[in-house]
Scaffold this motif. Sequence first.
Motif, PDB file in Angstrom:
ATOM      1  N   GLU A 171       0.808  -1.215   0.000  1.00  0.00           N
ATOM      2  CA  GLU A 171       0.000   0.000   0.000  1.00  0.00           C
ATOM      3  C   GLU A 171       0.843   1.268   0.000  1.00  0.00           C
ATOM      4  N   ASN A 172       2.145   1.153   0.158  1.00  0.00           N
ATOM      5  CA  ASN A 172       2.996   2.342   0.199  1.00  0.00           C
ATOM      6  C   ASN A 172       3.756   2.528  -1.113  1.00  0.00           C
ATOM      7  N   GLU A 173       5.013   2.108  -1.165  1.00  0.00           N
ATOM      8  CA  GLU A 173       5.863   2.412  -2.326  1.00  0.00           C
ATOM      9  C   GLU A 173       5.274   1.982  -3.668  1.00  0.00           C
ATOM     10  N   PRO A 174       4.820   0.732  -3.837  1.00  0.00           N
ATOM     11  CA  PRO A 174       4.315   0.350  -5.155  1.00  0.00           C
ATOM     12  C   PRO A 174       3.122   1.189  -5.612  1.00  0.00           C
ATOM     13  N   MET A 175       2.176   1.415  -4.727  1.00  0.00           N
ATOM     14  CA  MET A 175       1.009   2.212  -5.111  1.00  0.00           C
ATOM     15  C   MET A 175       1.386   3.666  -5.361  1.00  0.00           C
ATOM     16  N   GLU A 176       2.258   4.200  -4.529  1.00  0.00           N
ATOM     17  CA  GLU A 176       2.687   5.585  -4.721  1.00  0.00           C
ATOM     18  C   GLU A 176       3.413   5.749  -6.052  1.00  0.00           C
ATOM     19  N   ARG A 177       4.204   4.757  -6.415  1.00  0.00           N
ATOM     20  CA  ARG A 177       4.901   4.809  -7.704  1.00  0.00           C
ATOM     21  C   ARG A 177       3.911   4.751  -8.858  1.00  0.00           C
ATOM     22  N   MET A 178       2.885   3.913  -8.717  1.00  0.00           N
ATOM     23  CA  MET A 178       1.882   3.834  -9.783  1.00  0.00           C
ATOM     24  C   MET A 178       1.083   5.118  -9.916  1.00  0.00           C
ATOM     25  N   VAL A 179       0.811   5.771  -8.793  1.00  0.00           N
ATOM     26  CA  VAL A 179       0.121   7.063  -8.853  1.00  0.00           C
ATOM     27  C   VAL A 179       0.953   8.064  -9.654  1.00  0.00           C
ATOM     28  N   LYS A 180       2.257   8.137  -9.365  1.00  0.00           N
ATOM     29  CA  LYS A 180       3.140   9.067 -10.079  1.00  0.00           C
ATOM     30  C   LYS A 180       3.230   8.724 -11.560  1.00  0.00           C
ATOM     31  N   MET A 181       3.120   7.435 -11.887  1.00  0.00           N
ATOM     32  CA  MET A 181       3.191   6.981 -13.277  1.00  0.00           C
ATOM     33  C   MET A 181       1.829   7.023 -13.967  1.00  0.00           C
ATOM     34  N   ASP A 182       0.784   7.398 -13.218  1.00  0.00           N
ATOM     35  CA  ASP A 182      -0.589   7.409 -13.723  1.00  0.00           C
ATOM     36  C   ASP A 182      -1.016   6.017 -14.174  1.00  0.00           C
ATOM     37  N   LYS A 183      -0.649   5.007 -13.362  1.00  0.00           N
ATOM     38  CA  LYS A 183      -0.950   3.625 -13.697  1.00  0.00           C
ATOM     39  C   LYS A 183      -1.807   2.933 -12.636  1.00  0.00           C
ATOM     40  N   LEU A 184      -2.331   3.707 -11.670  1.00  0.00           N
ATOM     41  CA  LEU A 184      -3.198   3.133 -10.641  1.00  0.00           C
ATOM     42  C   LEU A 184      -4.620   3.611 -10.877  1.00  0.00           C
ATOM     43  N   GLY A 185      -5.511   2.671 -11.161  1.00  0.00           N
ATOM     44  CA  GLY A 185      -6.905   3.003 -11.414  1.00  0.00           C
ATOM     45  C   GLY A 185      -7.811   2.528 -10.295  1.00  0.00           C
ATOM     46  N   TYR A 186      -9.099   2.825 -10.430  1.00  0.00           N
ATOM     47  CA  TYR A 186     -10.052   2.391  -9.415  1.00  0.00           C
ATOM     48  C   TYR A 186     -11.359   1.950 -10.051  1.00  0.00           C
ATOM     49  N   TYR A 187     -12.031   1.076  -9.353  1.00  0.00           N
ATOM     50  CA  TYR A 187     -13.382   0.642  -9.694  1.00  0.00           C
ATOM     51  C   TYR A 187     -14.250   0.983  -8.494  1.00  0.00           C
ATOM     52  N   HIS A 188     -15.241   1.839  -8.696  1.00  0.00           N
ATOM     53  CA  HIS A 188     -16.065   2.307  -7.581  1.00  0.00           C
ATOM     54  C   HIS A 188     -17.185   1.310  -7.308  1.00  0.00           C
ATOM     55  N   HIS A 189     -17.080   0.620  -6.195  1.00  0.00           N
ATOM     56  CA  HIS A 189     -18.124  -0.323  -5.778  1.00  0.00           C
ATOM     57  C   HIS A 189     -19.004   0.353  -4.738  1.00  0.00           C
ATOM     58  N   GLN A 190     -20.281   0.476  -5.053  1.00  0.00           N
ATOM     59  CA  GLN A 190     -21.199   1.199  -4.166  1.00  0.00           C
ATOM     60  C   GLN A 190     -22.045   0.262  -3.306  1.00  0.00           C
ATOM     61  N   GLY A 191     -21.798  -1.041  -3.407  1.00  0.00           N
ATOM     62  CA  GLY A 191     -22.561  -1.997  -2.620  1.00  0.00           C
ATOM     63  C   GLY A 191     -21.909  -2.300  -1.282  1.00  0.00           C
ATOM     64  N   TYR A 192     -22.116  -3.514  -0.812  1.00  0.00           N
ATOM     65  CA  TYR A 192     -21.655  -3.913   0.516  1.00  0.00           C
ATOM     66  C   TYR A 192     -20.164  -4.220   0.519  1.00  0.00           C
ATOM     67  N   TRP A 193     -19.505  -3.814   1.594  1.00  0.00           N
ATOM     68  CA  TRP A 193     -18.098  -4.153   1.834  1.00  0.00           C
ATOM     69  C   TRP A 193     -17.857  -4.100   3.331  1.00  0.00           C
ATOM     70  N   GLN A 194     -17.150  -5.083   3.854  1.00  0.00           N
ATOM     71  CA  GLN A 194     -16.828  -5.096   5.278  1.00  0.00           C
ATOM     72  C   GLN A 194     -15.559  -5.885   5.515  1.00  0.00           C
ATOM     73  N   SER A 195     -14.623  -5.297   6.230  1.00  0.00           N
ATOM     74  CA  SER A 195     -13.422  -6.025   6.624  1.00  0.00           C
ATOM     75  C   SER A 195     -13.610  -6.560   8.035  1.00  0.00           C
ATOM     76  N   MET A 196     -12.784  -7.526   8.389  1.00  0.00           N
ATOM     77  CA  MET A 196     -12.812  -8.087   9.734  1.00  0.00           C
ATOM     78  C   MET A 196     -11.519  -7.709  10.426  1.00  0.00           C
ATOM     79  N   ASP A 197     -11.482  -6.506  10.945  1.00  0.00           N
ATOM     80  CA  ASP A 197     -10.263  -5.976  11.536  1.00  0.00           C
ATOM     81  C   ASP A 197     -10.250  -6.083  13.053  1.00  0.00           C
ATOM     82  N   SER A 198     -11.400  -6.375  13.633  1.00  0.00           N
ATOM     83  CA  SER A 198     -11.506  -6.417  15.093  1.00  0.00           C
ATOM     84  C   SER A 198     -12.582  -7.429  15.484  1.00  0.00           C
TER      85      SER A 198
END
Length: 258
Positions: A209-236
């Motif tokens: 989530e740090n160097e590789p993604m930041e490098r892709m942002v600078k290279m304009d090579k990181l895209g996104y898909y906007h999901h408006q439905g359900y999402w939940q992580s299990m962090d706790s």
Amino acid sequence: MKVVILAGGFGTRLSEETAVRPKPMVEVGGRPILWHIMKIYSHYGFKDFVILGGYKVDYIRNYFLNYRGKQTDYTIDLKSGHVEWLRGINEDWTVTVLDTGSESLTGGRIKRAKDYIGNETFCLTYGDGVSDINISKLVESHKASDCWCTLTAVTQPGRYGALRLDDKSSHVMAFREKGEVDGGLINGGFFVCEPEVLDLIDDDSTTWENEPMERMVKMDKLGYYHHQGYWQSMDSLRDRMVLESKWADNPPWKVWND
């Protein structure tokens, strides 16, 4: 297309469960959350999995080694070791479990799987989050772009990294991990990646989530898909309780029929 799942972290914020098993093996509705994630992908025809283990990886190994025996009846000849399975199982999956090191960070784990991923597009996600995302549409969105990686942008306030998005190009303009007052759209995982991203990972100490993604942002090579439905992580533990309550009453991420 292979599905690579990060499953090697310590899960310290869920220590009540992870003292004895890795976080992706913590159960929701009597099944590991890893199984739920794999069911989502397999519903859309993605059934070739590479599990990136680390902390307590043997727990994951043993789960899949004994998977069929726990799911169906069988007759075993104890002398010869021959097993006759009396009925089939629903999951026609291919599962590769890798030990990517207990101390490796997320980028390092992905880098270690390079030989198994091969020189082809692959899916990637975390081993602790579920969603009703349409994986086929996510892959189509990625293929229509010129990006090396497409992440899934979801809405979740609070403790996750904020994204700044370009609505016109579907590219990520900035990526910031885990700010204290972030809100709005965040990185929900469920990535689609080109093999070029592997060259942006330096070593085991690299956080995906740090160097590789930041490098892709600078290279304009990181895209996104906007999901408006359900999402939940299990962090706790609270997140696990939320997922358990959802599972008991028409779970929104259960896109499969069996």
